[in-house]
Design a protein around this motif. Structure first.
Motif, PDB file in Angstrom:
ATOM      1  N   PHE A  96      58.155 -15.982  20.906  1.00 62.38           N
ATOM      2  CA  PHE A  96      57.015 -15.591  20.078  1.00 62.38           C
ATOM      3  C   PHE A  96      57.194 -15.925  18.593  1.00 62.38           C
ATOM      4  N   GLY A  97      58.321 -16.517  18.238  1.00 59.91           N
ATOM      5  CA  GLY A  97      58.526 -16.929  16.848  1.00 59.91           C
ATOM      6  C   GLY A  97      58.657 -15.783  15.873  1.00 59.91           C
ATOM      7  N   GLY A  98      58.986 -14.587  16.375  1.00 61.07           N
ATOM      8  CA  GLY A  98      59.125 -13.420  15.505  1.00 61.07           C
ATOM      9  C   GLY A  98      60.544 -13.282  14.988  1.00 61.07           C
ATOM     10  N   SER A  99      60.775 -12.247  14.191  1.00 62.01           N
ATOM     11  CA  SER A  99      62.108 -12.012  13.637  1.00 62.01           C
ATOM     12  C   SER A  99      62.171 -10.652  12.979  1.00 62.01           C
ATOM     13  N   PHE A 100      63.388 -10.159  12.775  1.00 68.16           N
ATOM     14  CA  PHE A 100      63.561  -8.936  12.000  1.00 68.16           C
ATOM     15  C   PHE A 100      63.091  -9.162  10.568  1.00 68.16           C
ATOM     16  N   ALA A 101      63.254 -10.381  10.066  1.00 66.20           N
ATOM     17  CA  ALA A 101      62.821 -10.687   8.697  1.00 66.20           C
ATOM     18  C   ALA A 101      61.320 -10.477   8.549  1.00 66.20           C
ATOM     19  N   ASP A 102      60.542 -10.899   9.560  1.00 65.39           N
ATOM     20  CA  ASP A 102      59.098 -10.680   9.534  1.00 65.39           C
ATOM     21  C   ASP A 102      58.792  -9.186   9.500  1.00 65.39           C
ATOM     22  N   PHE A 103      59.475  -8.437  10.351  1.00 69.91           N
ATOM     23  CA  PHE A 103      59.221  -6.999  10.432  1.00 69.91           C
ATOM     24  C   PHE A 103      59.563  -6.317   9.112  1.00 69.91           C
ATOM     25  N   LEU A 104      60.706  -6.665   8.564  1.00 72.37           N
ATOM     26  CA  LEU A 104      61.146  -6.032   7.314  1.00 72.37           C
ATOM     27  C   LEU A 104      60.215  -6.361   6.148  1.00 72.37           C
ATOM     28  N   ALA A 105      59.704  -7.591   6.131  1.00 75.57           N
ATOM     29  CA  ALA A 105      58.761  -7.976   5.070  1.00 75.57           C
ATOM     30  C   ALA A 105      57.470  -7.170   5.188  1.00 75.57           C
ATOM     31  N   ALA A 106      57.011  -6.982   6.418  1.00 75.19           N
ATOM     32  CA  ALA A 106      55.799  -6.192   6.646  1.00 75.19           C
ATOM     33  C   ALA A 106      56.035  -4.722   6.311  1.00 75.19           C
ATOM     34  N   ARG A 107      57.205  -4.216   6.663  1.00 72.44           N
ATOM     35  CA  ARG A 107      57.540  -2.821   6.375  1.00 72.44           C
ATOM     36  C   ARG A 107      57.574  -2.567   4.875  1.00 72.44           C
ATOM     37  N   GLU A 108      58.191  -3.479   4.129  1.00 73.07           N
ATOM     38  CA  GLU A 108      58.280  -3.303   2.679  1.00 73.07           C
ATOM     39  C   GLU A 108      56.902  -3.328   2.034  1.00 73.07           C
ATOM     40  N   ALA A 109      56.010  -4.168   2.562  1.00 77.23           N
ATOM     41  CA  ALA A 109      54.660  -4.277   2.002  1.00 77.23           C
ATOM     42  C   ALA A 109      53.780  -3.098   2.381  1.00 77.23           C
ATOM     43  N   ASN A 110      54.143  -2.407   3.469  1.00 81.74           N
ATOM     44  CA  ASN A 110      53.322  -1.293   3.978  1.00 81.74           C
ATOM     45  C   ASN A 110      54.230  -0.136   4.376  1.00 81.74           C
ATOM     46  N   PRO A 111      54.754   0.586   3.394  1.00 77.96           N
ATOM     47  CA  PRO A 111      55.783   1.602   3.687  1.00 77.96           C
ATOM     48  C   PRO A 111      55.321   2.806   4.494  1.00 77.96           C
ATOM     49  N   GLN A 112      54.017   3.097   4.503  1.00 78.78           N
ATOM     50  CA  GLN A 112      53.544   4.335   5.123  1.00 78.78           C
ATOM     51  C   GLN A 112      52.911   4.161   6.504  1.00 78.78           C
ATOM     52  N   ILE A 113      52.325   3.025   6.786  1.00 76.39           N
ATOM     53  CA  ILE A 113      51.544   2.871   8.020  1.00 76.39           C
ATOM     54  C   ILE A 113      52.454   2.790   9.247  1.00 76.39           C
ATOM     55  N   PRO A 114      52.025   3.360  10.386  1.00 80.92           N
ATOM     56  CA  PRO A 114      52.826   3.237  11.612  1.00 80.92           C
ATOM     57  C   PRO A 114      52.987   1.778  12.033  1.00 80.92           C
ATOM     58  N   MET A 115      54.217   1.408  12.389  1.00 82.38           N
ATOM     59  CA  MET A 115      54.491   0.037  12.808  1.00 82.38           C
ATOM     60  C   MET A 115      55.212   0.008  14.151  1.00 82.38           C
ATOM     61  N   LEU A 116      54.718  -0.856  15.021  1.00 76.28           N
ATOM     62  CA  LEU A 116      55.299  -1.068  16.342  1.00 76.28           C
ATOM     63  C   LEU A 116      56.225  -2.279  16.320  1.00 76.28           C
ATOM     64  N   ARG A 117      57.461  -2.079  16.794  1.00 71.57           N
ATOM     65  CA  ARG A 117      58.330  -3.234  17.042  1.00 71.57           C
ATOM     66  C   ARG A 117      57.893  -3.836  18.373  1.00 71.57           C
ATOM     67  N   LYS A 118      57.255  -5.002  18.328  1.00 70.95           N
ATOM     68  CA  LYS A 118      56.753  -5.647  19.543  1.00 70.95           C
ATOM     69  C   LYS A 118      57.840  -6.574  20.075  1.00 70.95           C
ATOM     70  N   ASP A 119      58.430  -6.167  21.179  1.00 75.15           N
ATOM     71  CA  ASP A 119      59.513  -6.950  21.767  1.00 75.15           C
ATOM     72  C   ASP A 119      59.695  -6.481  23.209  1.00 75.15           C
ATOM     73  N   PHE A 120      60.634  -7.089  23.869  1.00 73.10           N
ATOM     74  CA  PHE A 120      60.929  -6.746  25.255  1.00 73.10           C
ATOM     75  C   PHE A 120      62.166  -5.846  25.265  1.00 73.10           C
ATOM     76  N   ILE A 121      61.937  -4.535  25.256  1.00 70.96           N
ATOM     77  CA  ILE A 121      63.019  -3.556  25.172  1.00 70.96           C
ATOM     78  C   ILE A 121      63.597  -3.335  26.569  1.00 70.96           C
TER      79      ILE A 121
END
Length: 272
Positions: A96-121
């Motif tokens: 899916f071309g994702g990464s922890f870097a993508d998630f962390l960048a989104a988290r830093e830009a949006n510190p309060q909103i609920p975020m789902l880690r979309k992956d195959f756990i």
């Protein structure tokens, strides 16, 4: 071997490699690990109109590259500004071309909103990874886990303060997988083994999901009319990625859909 089996096989290799590089103790020392989580289920449960969980996704196995020229901090901030109730960010690299870097960048830009880690756990280790990057919600896919694995992983997720989104594709998965540590049940209208999509999957399963679970619909959602129809079947949230991501401005695409939903709501009192 179907695509889901290929993904899980690769995921197991990836987890094994990650464990050699970073221990759970290392993950627990990350600054975001102690961050208080935000509740997506509470935000959805209290809503009186359809709410959109907007996804940041660069590519997929079925569609290939969807949008390579995007930055997660910009797209997700635009999503939030356009009314998203939550964010979903892919962290799977190979498919899916994702990464922890993508998630962390989104988290830093949006510190309060609920975020789902979309992956195959598929391993408890990934829950600690999710917590370490600031996730609020994790995804458990019934198609690639046993009922006992779902029970164990969901319980451990709750121990860590993470909410659990259980994804199902049919009545059999639903009946076998729901349990006390599930917060949200998501019906994926796309069959992960064939990648065929049908909105009727959500319609058919709507009455089978127990009332204590918040219901969301995933995949193949493109227009306000479909979303309003599913809202009337009890779905509170709608996870949308590709529909937005294939446009030049995903945030603007969400804003347009929100406007259409408002118009439909004004015409249909059942949505108010």
């Amino acid at each position: 071997m179907n695509i889901l089996e290929k993904i899980i096989a690769r995921k197991q290799e990836e987890i094994s490699e990650s464990k050699k590089q970073r221990s759970i103790s290392d993950l627990e020392k990350e600054p975001l690990f102690s961050r208080p989580t935000a509740s997506l289920s509470a935000a959805l449960r209290s809503s009186t109109s359809p709410r959109i969980i907007s996804e940041f996704k660069r590519k997929s196995p079925s569609k290939g590259v969807i949008n390579a020229d995007v930055r997660p901090e910009i797209v997700t901030k635009d999503y939030v500004d356009s009314g998203a109730v939550g964010l979903s960010v892919l962290t799977d690299i190979d498919f899916f071309g994702g990464s922890f870097a993508d998630f962390l960048a989104a988290r830093e830009a949006n510190p309060q909103i609920p975020m789902l880690r979309k992956d195959f756990i598929v391993d408890e280790y990934q829950l600690f990874e999710a917590k370490s990057i600031g996730a609020d919600v994790i995804l458990l896919i019934a198609a690639c886990l046993t009922p006992s694995e779902i029970a164990h992983l969901s319980r451990k997720a709750h121990d860590l303060g993470l909410e659990v989104l259980l994804e199902v594709h049919n009545a059999e998965e639903l009946a076998a997988s729901v349990g006390e540590h599930i917060d949200i049940v998501g019906v994926n209208n796309r069959n992960l083994k064939t990648f065929e999509t049908s909105i009727e999957t959500s319609v058919e399963l709507s009455e089978l999901i127990p009332e204590q679970f918040v219901k969301i619909s995933e995949s193949g959602l493109k227009d306000a009319e479909t979303i309003v129809k599913l809202f009337q079947h009890g779905y509170k949230g709608f996870l949308i990625g590709e529909t937005f991501m294939k446009t030049v401005n995903p945030g603007a695409a969400l804003a347009g859909l929100q406007q259409n939903l408002t118009q439909h709501s004004n015409l249909n009192p059942l949505v108010l």
